[in-house]
Each structure stands twice: as structure tokens, then as C-alpha cells.
Design an enzyme around this catalytic site. Structure first.
Site, PDB file in Angstrom:
ATOM      1  N   ASP A  63      13.108   2.532  23.138  1.00 33.95           N
ATOM      2  CA  ASP A  63      13.087   2.542  24.602  1.00 33.95           C
ATOM      3  C   ASP A  63      12.569   1.206  25.138  1.00 33.95           C
ATOM      4  O   ASP A  63      12.055   0.382  24.379  1.00 33.95           O
ATOM      5  CB  ASP A  63      12.235   3.709  25.128  1.00 33.95           C
ATOM      6  CG  ASP A  63      10.821   3.744  24.560  1.00 33.95           C
ATOM      7  OD1 ASP A  63      10.433   2.804  23.830  1.00 33.95           O
ATOM      8  OD2 ASP A  63      10.106   4.712  24.837  1.00 33.95           O
ATOM      9  N   ASN A 132       2.637  13.562  28.646  1.00 31.05           N
ATOM     10  CA  ASN A 132       3.454  14.630  29.239  1.00 31.05           C
ATOM     11  C   ASN A 132       4.436  15.215  28.220  1.00 31.05           C
ATOM     12  O   ASN A 132       5.334  15.963  28.590  1.00 31.05           O
ATOM     13  CB  ASN A 132       4.236  14.089  30.447  1.00 31.05           C
ATOM     14  CG  ASN A 132       5.179  12.956  30.084  1.00 31.05           C
ATOM     15  OD1 ASN A 132       5.225  12.530  28.928  1.00 31.05           O
ATOM     16  ND2 ASN A 132       5.928  12.465  31.051  1.00 31.05           N
ATOM     17  N   GLU A 139      11.918  12.288  29.344  1.00 27.89           N
ATOM     18  CA  GLU A 139      10.871  12.885  30.160  1.00 27.89           C
ATOM     19  C   GLU A 139      11.078  14.399  30.248  1.00 27.89           C
ATOM     20  O   GLU A 139      12.157  14.914  29.882  1.00 27.89           O
ATOM     21  CB  GLU A 139      10.912  12.251  31.557  1.00 27.89           C
ATOM     22  CG  GLU A 139      10.679  10.736  31.558  1.00 27.89           C
ATOM     23  CD  GLU A 139       9.235  10.321  31.271  1.00 27.89           C
ATOM     24  OE1 GLU A 139       8.576  10.923  30.401  1.00 27.89           O
ATOM     25  OE2 GLU A 139       8.764   9.384  31.926  1.00 27.89           O
TER      26      GLU A 139
END
Ligand code: PGA
Length: 236
Positions: A63, A132, A139
Site C-alpha cells: 500500500d 481499526n 478499511e
């Protein structure tokens, strides 16, 4: 998912480094995806100190922050350059990495998708876990079918991501491999350390099932996934 608990960060990194070297030793030209971020840095230190032999390996980026490239201190590419690629003299031709500054980001995604279609799947991926539960920039809510794409970053990622930079950054978007490409990888290694990761480790391990709000939980469906965690992160 196999769970390996180490006494502390130092041991954790040593174990992960040894595991990776062992996993790829029989492969003639392994395709590796090694994450940026803070947690894997001790693994890369082990590789550098032991002069690990990656001469036949190809590397693919996991990423990158949109708007940044390897020239920007704190970017994913910069981190990997400093900790791994440069100290081990990995040739540029062996590295496929996202350029977050490219004007045509969809082309960046297409090139990586194409490379994986031709040369994939990835042999081994080393992933950190976000606060998270993200892996790469997949995500919460990411689809299990996702491939490389540009994503809007979760608020947690935008805030936590500031830790990599000396000055405040705008971290609204990222470019990432998709969950499908992670799930297609032959060997998946998760590395997690420290008190601040306790709650995400607890969430991951508590139910042993896939929860779309915790992307890393998708790895419960992976047949060869290894979670390496230190005692502090595992303690709940
Ligand atoms: P960290 O990042 O290793 O810096 O905690 C993990 C991640 O966000 O994937």
C-alpha cells in the site's frame, strides 16, 4: 489461523524473520509482499543483520498514501527503502511499488493487478494490523473480492497515520492491494505487538469468524495464515 505468542517484540521479530526465511528457502523466485508500518521493522532489522538472501525474490508493494512516494519520509516506500531494500541492495527492477504521486492512479492499480494475474499469486505476505483492523489499506467494510484500488481512508487511519511523519499530513486516500489478493496469497503472516493492539487482537480472536467491520478477520478463511503476536498484545 495458527497463533504464535512470543515473549516480547525482539523475540517476535526474530521468530517471524526465521519463519519467512524458512518458508521461502525452497522457492526458486518467491514473490513477496512485505508491509511498511512500524511493527515489521524489527523483522527487517533481522534480515539486514543476517544478510538474508533475497537475490531471487520479487517484491510487490502492499500500500501507499495517495500524494506520497519514496522521496517522502514516512511513506510506505520510504520506510521499506530505508529498512530493507537499500540495506540489502535489492535491485529496483525487482520491486513493483505504488507511486502515490502518479497522476493516473488507476493505471498504478491496473499495473499491479496485471502483474498479479500474470505472476501471482503472491507466495508470502507479511502484514501488520491497523488499530481499526485494516490490512494494507483495506478499511472496515472492504469487500472480500476487492483487488488493487484507491480508497478513502478511515478516520482512525488518518489520525494514527500521523505517527509516521514529522509534520502534519493530509492522509485522505490510500492505494492498496485488495483483500482478494491477500486471501489468494499462499502464506499469510500477521505480526502484532504492544499494548495498543490489545483490543484489536481481542476482537480478532474472540469470535473466530469473518466480520466485515474488521478486515483482518477475513483471514479466518485462509488455509495458511499465521498470527505472530507478543504477550502484551495477546494478554486480553
Ligand atoms: P503499525 O501499522 O505496524 O505501524 O502499527 C500497522 C497498520 O496500520 O497496518
Amino acid at each position: 489461523m495458527q497463533i504464535n505468542v512470543s515473549k516480547n517484540y525482539e523475540e517476535l521479530c526474530k521468530e517471524v524473520a526465521n519463519f519467512i526465511v524458512d518458508e521461502i528457502k525452497e522457492l526458486s523466485s518467491p514473490l513477496l509482499c512485505l508491509a511498511g508500518g512500524d511493527t515489521p521493522l524489527g523483522v527487517y532489522k533481522n534480515f539486514v543483520e543476517s544478510r538474508a538472501d533475497f537475490k531471487n525474490a520479487m517484491f510487490i508493494g502492499l500500500d501507499e498514501w495517495v500524494g506520497l512516494d519514496g522521496a517522502d519520509s514516512g511513506s510506505c516506500r520510504f520506510t521499506l527503502d530505508q529498512s530493507l531494500y537499500l540495506p540489502l541492495a535489492i535491485e529496483e527492477s525487482k520491486i513493483q511499488f505504488f507511486d502515490g504521486k502518479a497522476t493516473d492512479l488507476s493505471r498504478q492499480c491496473n499495473e499491479t493487478n496485471q502483474l498479479l494475474e500474470t505472476n501471482g499469486p503472491i507466495d508470502l505476505v507479511l502484514l501488520g494490523i491497523g488499530m481499526n483492523g485494516h490490512v494494507g489499506f483495506n478499511e472496515p467494510g472492504s469487500s472480500l473480492d476487492s483487488i488493487c484500488r484507491v480508497v478513502s481512508l478511515d478516520e482512525t487511519t488518518q489520525t494514527v497515520g500521523q505517527k509516521y511523519f514529522e509534520t502534519q499530513q493530509e492522509l485522505k486516500q490510500g492505494i492498496t492491494l485488495g483483500l482478494k489478493q491477500v486471501l489468494d496469497t499462499r502464506t499469510v503472516i500477521l505480526i502484532v505487538s504492544g499494548e495498543k493492539k490489545r483490543s484489536i487482537v481481542k476482537k480478532l480472536l474472540e469470535d473466530e469468524k469473518i466480520d466485515p467491520s474488521i478486515p483482518v478477520s477475513s483471514l479466518w478463511q485462509h488455509p495458511n495464515c499465521h498470527l505472530f503476536v507478543d504477550e502484551v498484545a495477546y494478554s486480553e
